[in-house]
Scaffold this active site. Sequence first.
Site, PDB file in Angstrom:
ATOM      1  CG  HIS A   1      -1.301  -8.401   7.104  1.00  0.00           C
ATOM      2  ND1 HIS A   1      -0.213  -9.061   7.604  1.00  0.00           N
ATOM      3  CD2 HIS A   1      -1.079  -8.744   5.826  1.00  0.00           C
ATOM      4  CE1 HIS A   1       0.466  -9.477   6.961  1.00  0.00           C
ATOM      5  NE2 HIS A   1       0.080  -9.271   5.822  1.00  0.00           N
TER       6      HIS A   1
ATOM      7  CD  GLU B   1       4.517  -3.198   5.533  1.00  0.00           C
ATOM      8  OE1 GLU B   1       4.049  -3.577   4.507  1.00  0.00           O
ATOM      9  OE2 GLU B   1       4.687  -3.928   6.526  1.00  0.00           O
TER      10      GLU B   1
ATOM     11  CG  HIS C   1      -1.819 -11.757   2.699  1.00  0.00           C
ATOM     12  ND1 HIS C   1      -0.881 -12.891   2.618  1.00  0.00           N
ATOM     13  CD2 HIS C   1      -1.290 -10.906   3.093  1.00  0.00           C
ATOM     14  CE1 HIS C   1       0.231 -12.354   3.020  1.00  0.00           C
ATOM     15  NE2 HIS C   1       0.010 -10.938   3.264  1.00  0.00           N
ATOM     16  CD  GLU C   2      -3.029  -7.558   1.966  1.00  0.00           C
ATOM     17  OE1 GLU C   2      -2.666  -6.925   2.861  1.00  0.00           O
ATOM     18  OE2 GLU C   2      -2.157  -7.821   1.166  1.00  0.00           O
TER      19      GLU C   2
ATOM     20  CD  GLU D   1       3.629  -9.425   4.703  1.00  0.00           C
ATOM     21  OE1 GLU D   1       2.898 -10.376   4.461  1.00  0.00           O
ATOM     22  OE2 GLU D   1       3.364  -8.617   5.132  1.00  0.00           O
TER      23      GLU D   1
ATOM     24  N   GLY E   1       0.880  -5.610  -4.063  1.00  0.00           N
ATOM     25  CA  GLY E   1      -0.617  -5.633  -4.721  1.00  0.00           C
ATOM     26  C   GLY E   1      -1.494  -5.010  -3.862  1.00  0.00           C
ATOM     27  CB  ALA E   2      -3.363  -5.944  -1.415  1.00  0.00           C
ATOM     28  CG  MET E   3      -0.376  -1.172   2.657  1.00  0.00           C
ATOM     29  SD  MET E   3       1.059  -2.081   3.510  1.00  0.00           S
ATOM     30  CE  MET E   3       0.603  -1.674   5.360  1.00  0.00           C
ATOM     31  CD  GLU E   4      -0.326  -5.433   6.197  1.00  0.00           C
ATOM     32  OE1 GLU E   4      -0.077  -5.412   4.822  1.00  0.00           O
ATOM     33  OE2 GLU E   4       0.760  -5.677   6.939  1.00  0.00           O
TER      34      GLU E   4
HETATM   35 ZN   LIG Z   1       0.959  -9.270   4.000  1.00  0.00          ZN
END
Ligand SMILES: [Zn+2]
Length: 878
Positions: free
Chosen positions: A325, A151, A321-322, A344, A285-288
């Site tokens: 998503h 992304e 959060h992730e 987001e 920090g993180a990606m879904e």
């Molecule tokens: Zn997000």
Amino acid sequence: MRTAAAILLLLVWSGATFAAATEPAARPGRLPLGVAPVHYEISVEPDAATLGFRGRVAIDIDVGPATDAIVLNAVDLDITGARLDGKQSATVALDSAAQTATLTFTSPLRPGRHRLALEYTGRIYTTANGFFAVDYTTESGPRRMLTTQFEVADARRFAPMWDEPSAKATFALEVIVPKEQSAYSNMPEASARIEGGRKRIRFATSPKMSSYLLHLTVGELERISRKVGAVDVGVVTRKGASGSGRFALDAAAAILPWYDDYFGTPYPLPKLDMIAVPGSSQFFGAMENWGAILYFEPALLVDPRLSSESDRQGVFYVVAHEVAHQWFGNLVTMDWWDDLWLNEGFATWMAQKVTENLRPQWNPRLQSVSSSREAALRLDAGEATHPVVQPVPSVETANQAFDSIAYSKGGAVIRMLEDALGEAGFREGIRRYMRKYAYGNTVTDQLWAELAAVTGQPVADIAHDFTLQPGVPLVEVTTGPCQSGRTLVTLAQSRFEMGTPSKERVTWRIPVRLRSVDGGEPVTALLTKDGVPVKASLPGCGPAVVNAGHAGYFRTLYAAADTARLRDNFARIPQVDQLGMLGDTWALSQAGRIPAAGYLELATAVPGDSDPLILQQVAATFGKIDRVLDGSEAQGDWRAYGRASLRPIFDRIGWLPVPVESEKVALLRETLIRVLGRLEDPAVIAGARERFARAAKDADALPAAIRESVVAVVARHADAATWNDFVARAKAAPEPIEKQRLFSALGLALDPTLAARSLELSLTAEVPSAFATNIMQAASIDHPALAFDFAVQREKVVLGYVEAASRWAFIPSLASTSDDSGMIEKVRAYAERSVPADARLATEQTIAEISDRVRAKEKQLPALEAWARSRSKVAMTH
Ligand SMILES: [Zn+2]
């Protein structure tokens, strides 16, 4: 991403492939219409040693009108062969600026289904974009893991593809790896075969999804897992680290069923992995990724020896959060990046909501009022703000869209709408939206339409005011006399701005909830678009609390007499409103809308036995005030006052947790150690140093609960010997998280000579390359000019450590804590020299932040100095 949250979505092109041809012709930065992918078969063979890979892709495509050319995305790929339907070959023209490959055929392609086969080679990067390498050390030597981050638009660095969120297709991925390694992707392994010392792993075909959600991780990995309903939930780590994944696994096991119920559509994949890689990124920090969420270790792993309460809550929150998503973003995806905020903002709000339900003891509602809400209001009141929904004409502008406006304002606006529509109606609207658009793409108005259909409310009117217009409303309150047990309150609106007022007048439809301090039913008034003041009749005779519950996205300015009455009744005000008022009051004093000491007057009304999260807000703001007084002769007096106010609280809760204390006390302790360190409290500094020294031989001397805050205090006050000690401990630290923390701490040194030495060290081989920018960012907190100048002078080398998505934002961001107006010109000059014109939003936000701080300092300094001088012997009554 930058906010420890990343994004991936899946898109489905579905039956609408050719209907898209009726869209307007102008689609800046996008691929031409007419050819759409249906299914990808991708096979890659990476060579970790040479940082390259060979790839083959076969794409089933639907061709609309007959054409002799196909345009798709590709960057840094060398396409060596292209064939259609196994026969017709094509010439390939790469356009690196447009990030496309154009395949031209000798005769036109017929409309209908075809198979396009491409062979290519590609690069494995050393920063976190595309297919990239992560290096780390183990007891048996150095290791290299390979992973992906696509992304917003880096899947095109992995395989030629239609790399846009609306081009949803199914993916079948195959990878060839050394036989002792394993690999994880979105779907479970379908087969694995050993072939001459290598292992060929094939993954099951994914559902229809967007290219930016595709994922692959390869390395010496291990996995822990648990069945949650029908879903195999796992945590994947480097070998030996999976024990630190237990906390996140428990979190996901609780969160997943809650979301299944909330969304009314069960999680659709057979497995959900959360993959931890060492290191860090400047961008996320993180990606879904669907079914294969990627985290940098600090965002996923909880090590009982190293991780504090704020680390644990941070991990829970990022997981929430992730995983949100997986529906909002992955199952239903925005059509284009201009609606990124919907992903987001929604995930930000949803993570708060699930945490409120599953971990109410943390009081996430209070935490979001003082953190996420404040972050949005601050940026949105500055000169570089923008509407939540913004045009995204290029990949550069898409990367810039990941800011607090998208995440935090987006989340706050959704919170306000839920509050206005009611929890049940809002949830039903979301369920309808999920059912209707599963595996598809949407624009924001399609969500408003579903919410309106369920609730019968004009959702879009309010939503448009807050998402299509920039800025923060200011609600000005005047309270009339009490008559027959009721109070008449007048509410007027204007725009709250930190800098020069904008010429354009903006008004909002604002639902405003009010409640008398006496208690009684709250009343909701709707401010209107014409901006005319509104009167509300409120039961009760006490002063009115406006924005009761603080679900509304606006600042509140009370008449002076009302402020005084609220202060006198402060202990009777609900906690969430106390926190909201403290935040508003600090911002209003920064903007010069109320006397500069207004915040301190209110803080003195905070009872000493208040909720730890309220005391934490006060302590953190005392740290901010200390910063305003940097360089002032009154700073010593201020510090004396601050210490006398905060030390009794710290003495009461102590250095170490007791078995029965609330998690909120643990958070307060972390903040107090840092702030008292900043205020030069001799006992806190000595206590921190003593524990840090003992910890060299006895790890128990520095328990996890206070480890980070003690390290920060010792590093801040480091002398040369301590600095050397930090370097030695960082090099020797066996765990990547601890190594990263100790290296980063070097940048915190207050002594400018040591800070400069840390910056120099960051670019040497002594520091693992993943941590170089952590040191620069840490140094920029107290030495923005030093860090910025350092990076500008070594621009090319420094940018070598920065991934593509942060390339234009990183160096300007090092100046963002400055309160020196001279920095503004320096930042601007750098941007004009080095940053493309369409990629300067982050620069403008940095400049606005600096100028806001310069102006606020001018307004606040004299009154804060006077307060400090007159009160240095009189502490708050805690
Ligand atoms: Zn997000």
